[in-house]
Design a protein around this motif. Structure first.
Motif, short mmCIF file in Angstrom:
data_model
loop_
_atom_site.label_atom_id
_atom_site.label_comp_id
_atom_site.label_asym_id
_atom_site.label_seq_id
_atom_site.Cartn_x
_atom_site.Cartn_y
_atom_site.Cartn_z
N ARG A 7 11.02 -23.50 117.28
CA ARG A 7 10.71 -23.15 118.67
C ARG A 7 10.82 -24.38 119.56
O ARG A 7 11.41 -24.35 120.62
N CYS A 39 7.82 -18.69 124.15
CA CYS A 39 8.19 -18.03 122.89
C CYS A 39 7.32 -18.53 121.75
O CYS A 39 7.24 -19.73 121.51
N HIS A 40 6.65 -17.62 121.09
CA HIS A 40 5.88 -17.89 119.90
C HIS A 40 6.31 -16.88 118.85
O HIS A 40 6.61 -15.74 119.19
N ASP A 43 6.05 -12.91 119.19
CA ASP A 43 5.80 -12.48 120.57
C ASP A 43 6.42 -11.11 120.83
O ASP A 43 7.38 -10.71 120.18
N GLU A 44 5.86 -10.44 121.80
CA GLU A 44 6.44 -9.18 122.25
C GLU A 44 7.80 -9.45 122.88
O GLU A 44 8.04 -10.51 123.45
N ARG A 84 12.37 -12.27 118.38
CA ARG A 84 10.92 -12.37 118.40
C ARG A 84 10.42 -13.48 117.48
O ARG A 84 9.29 -13.92 117.61
N CYS A 86 11.82 -16.36 117.63
CA CYS A 86 12.25 -17.53 118.41
C CYS A 86 13.57 -18.11 117.93
O CYS A 86 13.83 -19.30 118.12
N GLU A 174 5.51 -10.66 134.51
CA GLU A 174 6.11 -11.14 133.25
C GLU A 174 7.61 -11.35 133.38
O GLU A 174 8.22 -12.01 132.53
#
Length: 195
Positions: A7, A39-40, A43-44, A84, A86, A174
């Motif tokens: 990431r 970004c993790h 994440d959604e 998702r 990353c 968002e």
């Protein structure tokens, strides 16, 4: 074993990519644009939104939507298409369409419409204008994003500081683009997270 970037490497490359695509002035260089959204792992995905009534298939492949003599504030929007987890998506399709500076869509041709593919690091770059407002809508850019062999994400990107954001029922914070002024251009950054 495949070496995939972390990431930190992806986000660091994003700051580098934004700087290499734009001749960032000193003030912008001192405050690099952060990723949007952060970004993790896990994440959604980026929020989905309606495509609206003005989408047209078969847009031309191009990153430059600006045309000679086109009115409006120029913008260069950059970012990544990420999973998702990353990981960057090379070769992801992005199809952009938007209104002109008066809030009008070209429904007979392909003015301010175009598609492109991310590079080997999952980066994209769009050169356009900031779209105008029209009744009931704040400034926004439509986009469809599809990683190779993946599901299409349809969404809209919004601009910070717009008074119409409060009254537009579709607006979502968002989906705000991070922006900075850059020698007459608006520099923008948004990273898409797709499933």
């Amino acid at each position: 074993m495949i070496d995939t970037p972390t990431r930190r490497a992806v986000l660091g490359a994003g700051v580098f990519a934004a700087g290499s695509w734009l001749a960032i002035d000193r003030s912008a260089a001192q405050a690099p644009l952060p990723a949007t959204p952060a970004c993790h792992e896990g994440d959604e995905a980026t929020l989905r939104q309606t495509e609206g009534p003005f989408f047209k298939p078969s847009s031309p492949e191009r990153i430059e939507l600006l045309e000679t003599g086109m009115a409006g504030q120029p913008i260069e929007l950059v970012g990544f298409v990420l999973s998702r987890a990353c990981k960057p998506h090379a070769g992801a399709l992005l199809d952009f369409w938007q209104a002109d500076d008066k809030g009008r869509y070209d429904n007979s041709g392909f003015r301010l419409r175009g598609h492109q593919f991310t590079d080997a690091e999952g980066r994209y770059r769009l050169r356009s204008i900031v779209p105008g407002v029209y009744v009931g809508r704040t400034r926004h850019i439509h986009v469809k994003v599809q990683p190779s062999g993946g599901r299409v994400l349809t969404t809209q990107l919004y601009f910070p500081g717009e008074s119409q954001n409060r009254s537009d029922g579709l607006f979502r914070k968002e989906l705000l683009v991070r922006t900075a002024k850059n020698a007459g251009w608006l520099a923008g950054r948004f990273d898409f997270v797709v499933e």
